[in-house]
Structure formats: C-alpha cells, structure tokens
Design a protein around this motif. Structure first.
Motif, PDB file in Angstrom:
ATOM      1  N   LYS A  84     -10.110   0.210   7.100  1.00 55.77           N
ATOM      2  CA  LYS A  84     -11.072   0.334   6.005  1.00 55.77           C
ATOM      3  C   LYS A  84     -10.638  -0.459   4.781  1.00 55.77           C
ATOM      4  O   LYS A  84     -11.429  -0.702   3.881  1.00 55.77           O
ATOM      5  N   PHE A  85      -9.358  -0.840   4.757  1.00 54.77           N
ATOM      6  CA  PHE A  85      -8.825  -1.459   3.543  1.00 54.77           C
ATOM      7  C   PHE A  85      -8.260  -2.860   3.747  1.00 54.77           C
ATOM      8  O   PHE A  85      -8.010  -3.568   2.781  1.00 54.77           O
ATOM      9  N   VAL A 106      -6.085   3.168  12.480  1.00 58.13           N
ATOM     10  CA  VAL A 106      -7.536   3.367  12.294  1.00 58.13           C
ATOM     11  C   VAL A 106      -7.880   3.456  10.809  1.00 58.13           C
ATOM     12  O   VAL A 106      -8.855   2.849  10.337  1.00 58.13           O
ATOM     13  N   ALA A 107      -7.072   4.200  10.050  1.00 51.06           N
ATOM     14  CA  ALA A 107      -7.339   4.359   8.621  1.00 51.06           C
ATOM     15  C   ALA A 107      -7.202   3.044   7.871  1.00 51.06           C
ATOM     16  O   ALA A 107      -7.939   2.771   6.918  1.00 51.06           O
ATOM     17  N   SER A 108      -6.288   2.202   8.311  1.00 55.06           N
ATOM     18  CA  SER A 108      -6.009   0.959   7.582  1.00 55.06           C
ATOM     19  C   SER A 108      -7.153  -0.050   7.680  1.00 55.06           C
ATOM     20  O   SER A 108      -7.320  -0.892   6.795  1.00 55.06           O
ATOM     21  N   VAL A 128      -3.450   7.090  13.926  1.00 53.45           N
ATOM     22  CA  VAL A 128      -4.102   7.518  12.681  1.00 53.45           C
ATOM     23  C   VAL A 128      -3.959   6.452  11.596  1.00 53.45           C
ATOM     24  O   VAL A 128      -4.929   6.083  10.919  1.00 53.45           O
ATOM     25  N   LEU A 129      -2.749   5.912  11.430  1.00 58.60           N
ATOM     26  CA  LEU A 129      -2.499   4.919  10.382  1.00 58.60           C
ATOM     27  C   LEU A 129      -3.271   3.625  10.638  1.00 58.60           C
ATOM     28  O   LEU A 129      -3.818   3.019   9.719  1.00 58.60           O
TER      29      LEU A 129
END
Length: 437
Positions: A347-348, A343-345, A340-341
C-alpha cells in the motif's frame, strides 16, 4: 631466659594454629560464574569458556551462583557435563531459585549451598505450553537422577522434580512435581550448607583468603545469548526474510533491504557465536536467496529454482537452530510475519513488474471503458431445440445442429426433451419445455 622466650614463642604459634581459622593458600583463585536468566546455548558457551580458563589458571574452585527459572534442556546438559568433567571442583550457590534446568546445573556442584528463602526443583520438561512427551520426561528425569548420584545425593528425589509419576512417601504424592525449600533440602541432605552470601560460601569452603575472579559474559557472548533467545530469534528471522523479500519486489535499494541484512546477520552471527552452527548455514541461506532471485527475475513461472531456494532457506534455518522444535516455531512465526509485512507494504511502496507475474493485478472495469465481448445468440430467441444433456438447471441443447449451453427456467429437464428459447441475455440463454408454453 632464652629458653623461656622460645617456649613463649612456640605457645603463641600453637595458639594461633588452633584458634585462627584456616584461610586459602596465597595465590588460590576462585572463579565466580553467574547463572542467571534463561538457560540458553549462549550461556552454555560462556560457562564452557570460563571452565577452560579456570583450568588453565589452576583455579582452586568454580562457584556457580544460580538464580534461574530454567531454559533449554540441551544447554543445561552442556553446562552440567562441563562441570562434571572439569579438573577444577565446582560449588553451586543458589542465591534465589534453581528451577527446572537450573536444578540440573545445581546438582553438578560437588557442594551445594542455599541462601535463606531459596528453592530448587519443578523441573518438568515442557514443549511450549504442554508437557513434553514420555520419552523426553524419562530422559530428563534420569539426567537429574544420575547427576545427583554422582555426588552421593538421593537420585529418586532429583528424578521426582521432573517426573510427576514418582511417589516419595511423606514428601511427594503422585501427580505433583517436587520442589524443595532450603530447609527441606538441608534436612534431606540434598544440599550441603546454608549460606547467607558469597563470603560465607568461601568461608565454609576454607577459601576466605582466595583471589576472586568474578566473570561476566563478553560482548560476543551477550550477543549470542540475545540473538538465540526464543523470543528474539523469531523476530530477527521475520525482519530478515520480510526485508529481503520486499527488497526483491520493490524498486531500488532501501530501508527494507538494509534492515533485512542486519537482522539476518544478527540471527546467524548469534547462532554461530553460540556454537549452534558454522558458516555453512549462512552459505546455504545465500544460495537460497540467489535461487529465489533467479526464479523471480529470470525464470518465468515458478519451478525448480523457486522450490530449491525455499528448501535451502528452510534447511539453513534448521541447521542454525537450537533444536528442531525451535526451528519449526521460528519458521512459522517468520513466515506468518513476513506475509503480513509484505502485504501491508504494497500500500505504501512501488513494486517491480515481477510482482504482476506472481499475481493478477489488472482489473477490467466498465468505468475504465472496458466492455466484455459478447457472442450474438439473439437469433435463437423463440427457436426450439432438443436437450442433449439433462438440465439441472444448466446443460446443453441442440438447435439446427448447433450446440448451445443453456439454463432451464423451470428446474430439471430430462435429456432428449423438446425446449424453447425464451430469453437471451448476452451469452446466457434461458429455455423452457415446449409443452409448458
């Protein structure tokens, strides 16, 4: 006159020897050990150290002050075994509750004191939210039984706290776990004394004048207890793995890598201090990280280095965990959290090119000027051919010795049937049976 004075002196001495209570001998030491919160390996390591210190100091007694809902079975067994093996006698003082693993530790005391309103029992072993399997229940019940019998207590009562199948007429029916109040425990001679506080425990033990050594876990032991907690340990593992993975995939060294290293340091450091493992687990973990770096940055594709790296990481975590169950739980939570972390990262943060080797990131769109190549099949429009496979509705036909993949306009068409090309859209060729048109 002298004789009368001597008689008076002897009478006074005799009076005080009979009336004044017996106090501890000068220099007697009593170690008071708090057994509070979750029973975990960090607490077991702390208690083992205190017993060793008490033995070296020649203490008169160790008092375990107990207030716990339980915890790890193996940690409770370690504390029980150390208490039974010690040359310094142990008293257990239940200040509030001695539930589950706390019941076993309480039974390790030569004398059991219980404060008003306290309870002991409800010691059924659990595997997560479910009851543990029959083997574990049987083993744990016998641990309680044997520990109770070591000091002449009723082993059947102790075992009934863990095994719901045990029946004790007038006290416990089948399907229930046994929990005793202070009064019940005293009436059944399962506990020895009622005591309001520590001072009364000392008085009843003839140790009112003893020097008290009230011990608390040191910073390292507190770190071990915190880092090995079943709630904290998976979080540290998640932050550690996710931080290191992000550092591998992103450009430059940053916050993710720093957090990852600190988290893994706390995880392994706490488990080493708790006595779960040694430096070999850290070494194996580092080998796993190195192999994954080689796989990601040097070796094309995913092969032996990647598999070996993952295996090394998994084994190092299993080696450092309190139990296989805890290792599996921690790994599952850590892997899901890491996914989760990571994949989410994306974007940034700006990633390395290595990520494009793992997944296809290129999108070819018409808006960007991309045009798919087309095979010219328009020359077959209106031509007739023979099906060389059944069309269901897709299949193949042959026209003038050329094999063409086609789609039937009208559904199923048998093999060796004459068809006609009625539509061509790029590489899509539509046919119908000739006798239909």
């Amino acid at each position: 006159m002298k004789k009368s004075a001597l008689q008076v002196l002897c009478a006074v001495i005799l009076f005080f020897s009979l009336v004044v209570p017996v106090f501890a001998k000068p220099g007697d030491l009593v170690y008071v050990v708090p057994i509070k919160g979750t029973i975990d390996p960090g607490l077991a390591t702390f208690v083992e150290r205190i017993y060793e210190e008490a033995e070296q100091a020649g203490a008169a007694r160790v008092i375990l002050e107990i207030d716990t809902y339980g915890g790890y079975i193996d940690a409770a067994i370690r504390i029980k075994e150390r208490a039974l093996a010690s040359t310094v006698p142990t008293s257990s003082f239940v200040t509030k509750k001695a539930i589950s693993a706390g019941a076993l530790i309480t039974l390790a005391g030569e004398k059991i004191f219980m404060a008003s309103g306290t309870t002991i029992g409800a010691a059924e072993p659990r595997a997560g939210e479910e009851k543990a399997d029959e083997k574990v229940v049987s083993m744990w019940a016998q641990e309680l039984r044997a520990t109770a019998e070591a000091y002449g207590r009723d082993g059947n009562i102790a075992a009934a706290m863990a095994d719901s199948d045990i029946v004790i007429p007038g006290l416990k029916e089948k399907g229930k776990l046994l929990t005793l109040t202070q009064k019940q425990a005293l009436d059944l001679k399962f506990a020895d004394y009622a005591a309001l506080d520590r001072a009364e425990v000392l008085k009843l033990s003839d140790l009112s004048g003893a020097r008290i050594v009230e011990v608390q876990p040191g910073p390292a032991e507190m770190l071990a207890r915190w880092a090995t907690s079943p709630y904290v340990s998976p979080v540290l593992l998640t932050l550690g793995i996710a931080g290191l993975v992000l550092e591998i995939l992103t450009i430059g060294w940053g916050i993710a890598g720093t957090i990852g290293l600190i988290s893994m340091g706390l995880y392994f450091g706490g488990h080493i201090l708790a006595g779960f493992t040694g430096w070999e687990a850290i070494l194996l973990f580092m080998v796993g990280i190195i192999l994954l770096l080689v796989e990601a940055l040097v070796v094309p594709g995913f092969g032996f280095a990647g598999v070996a790296g993952i295996a090394a990481l998994v084994v190092s975590i299993v080696m450092s965990s309190a139990s296989m169950e805890q290792a599996v739980i921690s790994l599952i939570i850590a892997l899901l959290g890491t996914a989760v972390l990571v994949v989410a990262s994306f974007k940034f943060v700006k990633t390395r090119r290595v990520w494009s080797r793992l997944i296809l990131g290129l999108r070819q769109e018409k808006s960007a000027g991309y045009v798919a190549p087309e095979e010219s099949l328009t020359q077959f429009l209106g031509a007739e051919g023979i099906t060389i496979t059944p069309l269901r509705p897709a299949g193949a036909i042959e026209i003038a010795g050329v094999r063409i993949d086609v789609v039937s306009e009208g559904g199923f068409v048998p093999r060796e049937t004459k068809v006609k090309v009625v539509k061509v859209e790029g590489t899509r060729v539509v046919v119908r049976q000739s006798n239909e048109g």
